[in-house]
Scaffold this active site. Structure first.
Site, PDB file in Angstrom:
ATOM      1  N   ASP A 254      66.230  23.411  -4.131  1.00  0.00           N
ATOM      2  CA  ASP A 254      65.333  22.680  -5.027  1.00  0.00           C
ATOM      3  C   ASP A 254      64.680  23.677  -5.997  1.00  0.00           C
ATOM      4  OD1 ASP A 254      63.915  20.443  -5.885  1.00  0.00           O
ATOM      5  OD2 ASP A 254      62.321  20.682  -4.386  1.00  0.00           O
ATOM      6  N   HIS A 255      64.748  23.391  -7.271  1.00  0.00           N
ATOM      7  CA  HIS A 255      64.074  24.217  -8.299  1.00  0.00           C
ATOM      8  C   HIS A 255      64.439  25.705  -8.241  1.00  0.00           C
ATOM      9  CE1 HIS A 255      61.584  20.970  -9.841  1.00  0.00           C
ATOM     10  NE2 HIS A 255      61.385  20.599  -8.589  1.00  0.00           N
TER      11      HIS A 255
ATOM     12  N   GLY B  60      59.349  14.413  -8.274  1.00  0.00           N
ATOM     13  CA  GLY B  60      57.960  13.967  -8.240  1.00  0.00           C
ATOM     14  C   GLY B  60      57.836  12.507  -7.857  1.00  0.00           C
ATOM     15  N   ALA B  61      58.649  12.075  -6.893  1.00  0.00           N
ATOM     16  CA  ALA B  61      58.762  10.636  -6.624  1.00  0.00           C
ATOM     17  C   ALA B  61      58.025  10.173  -5.371  1.00  0.00           C
ATOM     18  CB  ALA B  61      60.236  10.259  -6.550  1.00  0.00           C
ATOM     19  N   SER B  62      57.085  10.974  -4.885  1.00  0.00           N
ATOM     20  CA  SER B  62      56.294  10.497  -3.740  1.00  0.00           C
ATOM     21  C   SER B  62      55.349   9.383  -4.180  1.00  0.00           C
ATOM     22  CB  SER B  62      55.479  11.654  -3.142  1.00  0.00           C
ATOM     23  OG  SER B  62      56.294  12.452  -2.306  1.00  0.00           O
TER      24      SER B  62
ATOM     25  N   GLU C 205      67.754  20.514 -15.227  1.00  0.00           N
ATOM     26  CA  GLU C 205      66.624  19.670 -15.655  1.00  0.00           C
ATOM     27  C   GLU C 205      66.380  19.800 -17.149  1.00  0.00           C
ATOM     28  OE1 GLU C 205      63.203  19.533 -13.087  1.00  0.00           O
ATOM     29  OE2 GLU C 205      61.801  19.341 -14.768  1.00  0.00           O
TER      30      GLU C 205
ATOM     31  N   ASP D  72      58.732  15.091  -1.297  1.00  0.00           N
ATOM     32  CA  ASP D  72      58.157  16.193  -0.513  1.00  0.00           C
ATOM     33  C   ASP D  72      56.715  15.855  -0.106  1.00  0.00           C
ATOM     34  OD1 ASP D  72      57.397  18.554   0.636  1.00  0.00           O
ATOM     35  OD2 ASP D  72      57.826  19.823  -1.081  1.00  0.00           O
ATOM     36  N   SER D  73      55.894  15.534  -1.094  1.00  0.00           N
ATOM     37  CA  SER D  73      54.460  15.342  -0.825  1.00  0.00           C
ATOM     38  C   SER D  73      54.176  14.277   0.233  1.00  0.00           C
ATOM     39  CB  SER D  73      53.720  14.979  -2.118  1.00  0.00           C
ATOM     40  OG  SER D  73      53.801  16.048  -3.025  1.00  0.00           O
TER      41      SER D  73
HETATM   42  P1  13P Z   1      56.708  15.024  -4.779  1.00  0.00           P
HETATM   43  O1  13P Z   1      55.682  16.100  -4.908  1.00  0.00           O
HETATM   44  O2  13P Z   1      56.340  13.802  -5.550  1.00  0.00           O
HETATM   45  O3  13P Z   1      57.054  14.704  -3.379  1.00  0.00           O
HETATM   46  O4  13P Z   1      58.061  15.567  -5.486  1.00  0.00           O
HETATM   47  C1  13P Z   1      58.928  16.416  -4.797  1.00  0.00           C
HETATM   48  C2  13P Z   1      59.963  17.008  -5.671  1.00  0.00           C
HETATM   49  O5  13P Z   1      60.210  16.612  -6.795  1.00  0.00           O
HETATM   50  C3  13P Z   1      60.723  18.138  -5.108  1.00  0.00           C
HETATM   51  O6  13P Z   1      61.595  18.698  -6.043  1.00  0.00           O
HETATM   52  O1  G3H Z   2      59.068  20.498  -6.254  1.00  0.00           O
HETATM   53  C1  G3H Z   2      58.584  21.279  -5.445  1.00  0.00           C
HETATM   54  C2  G3H Z   2      58.659  20.980  -4.006  1.00  0.00           C
HETATM   55  O2  G3H Z   2      57.697  20.013  -3.663  1.00  0.00           O
HETATM   56  C3  G3H Z   2      58.594  22.237  -3.183  1.00  0.00           C
HETATM   57  O3  G3H Z   2      57.348  22.792  -3.124  1.00  0.00           O
HETATM   58  O4  G3H Z   2      57.596  25.251  -3.620  1.00  0.00           O
HETATM   59  O5  G3H Z   2      55.652  24.371  -2.268  1.00  0.00           O
HETATM   60  O6  G3H Z   2      57.950  24.428  -1.293  1.00  0.00           O
HETATM   61  P1  G3H Z   2      57.117  24.299  -2.544  1.00  0.00           P
HETATM   62 ZN    ZN Z   3      60.912  18.706  -8.035  1.00  0.00          ZN
END
Ligand code: 13P
Ligand code: G3H
Ligand code: ZN
Length: 327
Positions: free
Chosen positions: A96-97, A230-232, A148, A274-275
């Protein structure tokens, strides 16, 4: 398993087939972030029980936290556990990222089946060049690549601006064509973390996502897999439990389930969460700690936290993303 590890040796799959089925079926594959054993167990158990394909998602911070070698064996163990449970769900391991070519390469070499190269903070040209370089390393190894376009705002984030830089639909064709990426994350109004929208008072509604941008992107690159970060939903019950047990999370608002359902029916094939997982775990642990001050066996609070996470993930797969009963 010394040297380079091929993801298929761990029993993992890339995201190609998953996305094709999700596109055809009008649902989204869940990408749940994890950092530790309990989160991983919960994701696997919930996705096996709800018969959902899944993307195990690891940030660079999570990879450092868990240890990259341990992580490889955790992924292998997750696949074995899934089989022992009688499941046959496809599991991808995704970075991720990823912010550099080197990080993406390192993940590919240690068993990841999919990577995100996030060059969204670079210029359009530099973002393209970086994504292309990652694709050139990834594709001969059958690894899928996410990139992205546009920047997600984080109103809690003092580094990036408070303003969302929405994806410019007129850029997507050139980007996808020249880079060869397999999926594209776009910015349509979501943001990372628990504070997604500036709300003034309790009960105030978050602004709707920019589905007009999504639709224009879909029109320009039909059938191409789109990713929603960001879909939480920032589940209010968890926020309330945290605040009722000594926590302090104020004015936290997430993406409504209706908006996510609408996105999942569209070309959005992957939804990142994630959140909500962090909030679920924190809510349970805070409550148990507050109610049982003498407890000091981690299993007594991590176990129930894992149970809540299982419940949450099953609910999302079944009622929001539509990924349940797809395998
Ligand atoms: P949330 O913070 O909305 O859960 O998004 C997670 C995310 O986009 C991880 O890449
Ligand atoms: O988009 C980011 C994810 O929520 C991961 O977050 O870098 O704190 O592990 P983190
Ligand atoms: Zn993300």
């Amino acid at each position: 398993m010394a040297g380079e590890t091929k993801y298929s040796d761990l029993g993992l799959v890339n995201t190609k087939e998953m996305f094709k089925k999700a596109m055809d079926g009008g649902y989204a594959i869940p990408a749940y972030n994890f950092n530790n054993m309990e989160q991983l167990q919960a994701i696997i158990i919930a996705c096996v029980e709800s018969k959902s394909p899944v993307i195990l998602q690891v940030s660079s911070g999570a990879r450092k936290y868990a240890n990259q070698t341990l992580l490889k064996y955790m992924a292998l163990g997750a696949v074995e556990m899934m089989k022992e449970m009688g499941g046959n769900i496809p599991i991808a391991l995704h970075l991720d990222h990823g912010d550099t070519y080197e990080l993406c390469k390192s993940c590919i070499d240690t068993g990841f089946s999919s990577v995100m190269i996030d060059g969204s903070h670079h210029s359009f040209e530099d973002n393209m060049a970086l994504a292309k370089k990652v694709v050139e390393y990834a594709h001969p190894r059958d690894i899928t690549v996410e990139a992205e376009l546009g920047v997600l705002a984080g109103i809690e984030d003092d580094v990036s601006s408070e303003v969302t830089h929405y994806t410019k639909p007129e850029e997507v064709e050139e980007f996808v064509e020249k880079t060869g990426v397999d999926s594209l994350a776009i910015s349509i109004g979501t943001s990372h973390g628990a504070y997604k929208f500036k709300v003034v008072g309790p009960g105030e509604e978050a602004p709707p996502l920019r589905f007009d941008i999504l639709e224009e992107v879909e029109r320009r690159i039909p059938g191409f897999p789109i990713v929603l970060h960001g879909a939480s939903s920032v589940v209010p019950e968890y926020v309330d439990t945290i605040n009722a047990n000594g926590g302090k999370i104020e004015n936290a608002v997430g993406v409504s389930e209706d908006q996510l359902r609408r996105a999942a029916r569209s070309a959005v094939c992957k939804i990142n969460i994630d959140s909500d997982g962090r909030l679920a775990v924190t809510a349970v642990i805070r409550k148990i700690m507050a109610e049982n001050p003498a407890e000091f066996d981690p299993r007594k609070y991590l176990g129930p936290a894992r149970e809540e996470l299982i419940k949450m993930i099953k609910y999302k797969n079944e009622n929001v993303l539509g990924s349940a009963n797809r395998v």
